[in-house]
Design an enzyme around this catalytic site. Sequence first.
Site, PDB file in Angstrom:
ATOM      1  N   ASP A  93       0.862  -1.197   0.000  1.00 16.53           N
ATOM      2  CA  ASP A  93       0.000   0.000   0.000  1.00 16.53           C
ATOM      3  C   ASP A  93       0.892   1.239   0.000  1.00 16.53           C
ATOM      4  O   ASP A  93       2.075   1.166   0.341  1.00 16.53           O
ATOM      5  CB  ASP A  93      -0.912   0.025   1.246  1.00 16.53           C
TER       6      ASP A  93
ATOM      7  N   TYR B 292      -0.788   8.780  -2.506  1.00 17.86           N
ATOM      8  CA  TYR B 292      -0.694   8.576  -3.957  1.00 17.86           C
ATOM      9  C   TYR B 292      -1.886   9.231  -4.680  1.00 17.86           C
ATOM     10  O   TYR B 292      -1.824   9.515  -5.861  1.00 17.86           O
ATOM     11  CB  TYR B 292      -0.754   7.074  -4.292  1.00 17.86           C
TER      12      TYR B 292
ATOM     13  N   CYS C 190      -4.317  -1.232  -2.210  1.00 17.68           N
ATOM     14  CA  CYS C 190      -4.448   0.212  -2.400  1.00 17.68           C
ATOM     15  C   CYS C 190      -5.303   0.414  -3.639  1.00 17.68           C
ATOM     16  O   CYS C 190      -4.915  -0.024  -4.738  1.00 17.68           O
ATOM     17  CB  CYS C 190      -3.053   0.811  -2.595  1.00 17.68           C
TER      18      CYS C 190
ATOM     19  N   CYS D 248     -11.026   3.325  -0.002  1.00 18.65           N
ATOM     20  CA  CYS D 248      -9.596   3.548   0.206  1.00 18.65           C
ATOM     21  C   CYS D 248      -9.237   2.733   1.437  1.00 18.65           C
ATOM     22  O   CYS D 248      -9.974   2.765   2.442  1.00 18.65           O
ATOM     23  CB  CYS D 248      -9.343   5.029   0.442  1.00 18.65           C
TER      24      CYS D 248
ATOM     25  N   HIS E 289      -7.219   3.075   3.739  1.00 13.47           N
ATOM     26  CA  HIS E 289      -6.979   3.807   4.993  1.00 13.47           C
ATOM     27  C   HIS E 289      -8.281   4.032   5.775  1.00 13.47           C
ATOM     28  O   HIS E 289      -8.244   4.261   6.984  1.00 13.47           O
ATOM     29  CB  HIS E 289      -6.356   5.177   4.710  1.00 13.47           C
TER      30      HIS E 289
HETATM   31  N1  DGL Z   1      -4.754   3.235   0.713  1.00  9.68           N
HETATM   32  C1  DGL Z   1      -4.756   3.947  -0.539  1.00  9.68           C
HETATM   33  C2  DGL Z   1      -6.017   3.605  -1.325  1.00  9.68           C
HETATM   34  O1  DGL Z   1      -6.644   2.601  -1.054  1.00  9.68           O
HETATM   35  C3  DGL Z   1      -4.430   5.334  -0.196  1.00  9.68           C
HETATM   36  C4  DGL Z   1      -4.434   6.335  -1.136  1.00  9.68           C
HETATM   37  C5  DGL Z   1      -3.367   7.356  -1.150  1.00  9.68           C
HETATM   38  O2  DGL Z   1      -2.188   7.059  -0.978  1.00  9.68           O
HETATM   39  O3  DGL Z   1      -3.788   8.477  -1.454  1.00  9.68           O
HETATM   40  O4  DGL Z   1      -6.392   4.254  -2.261  1.00  9.68           O
END
Ligand code: DGL
Length: 264
Positions: free
Chosen positions: A9, A41, A72, A182, A184
């Site tokens: 991730d 990201y 992710c 997401c 997170h």
């Molecule tokens: N955990 C990532 C997702 O599922 C995080 C996104 C990020 O890094 O902006 O999209």
Amino acid sequence: MEQPIGIFDSGVGGLSVWKEVVQLLPNESIVYFADSLNCPYGSKKVKQIIELTDKSIKLLLKENCKLIIVACNTATAAAINYLRTNYKIPFVGMEPATKPAAIKTQTNSIGILATEGTFNGELFKNTSNEYAKNISLHLQIGYGLVELVEDGFFKGDKINKLLKKYLLPMLENNADNVVLGCTHFPFLKDSIQKIVGDKVRLIDPAPAIAKRTKFLLEENELLAKNNNKPKYSFFTTGNNTTLQNLLKSFKLVNNPEIIELKSN
Ligand code: DGL
């Protein structure tokens, strides 16, 4: 030694998937990679997300991973085709759980909280067109939330202020299902549920991802033996505090080995 599964991730979010995988597949060794230095990201360009993802995947391949979960949604949206074209091992990708939400909704209205990169990806567009054509979709980019989770904030004023701004319009739109698009965001579940109330279902795809992983391991005859003593290791390009605290809160592993990489 049995080959491990890799989980990647942009940061600590993929631990929400790691936790499900450990519980469903207790014989499997797992190497987790968090690119926290480059997180988030979500607002980066596709080309850059592919480059960063590829670097991390190369590290997991060096660790001899037999299958990799791209835990992710953003990295999956940008890079899953690239990875499947360039590497031979099986990859499990993630996308917002629009399909189950569309099946479950009774108000014909669902809210989806994800990143910019995820919403812009083909995968999200295709799934929405296929399964949620006649459903009112309320899409919301979770600006600022990933950063707060990386810093270890799962509740409190800052989080609540942002969540209210993002979730209340979904309720006004009569949404009865909210997709956590997401990895997170499952760490904000309690805070989110308090705002939307008990009648709104939160959909976290992590359990389904663990099941898909099991299926792919079986199909490719890659399952670890029952007597395998699993090893869990963790790499991060950032600071390990939140990773460490989340792992402690799961109570699934004692004294995890976390390796901080200087750069990625
Ligand atoms: N955990 C990532 C997702 O599922 C995080 C996104 C990020 O890094 O902006 O999209």
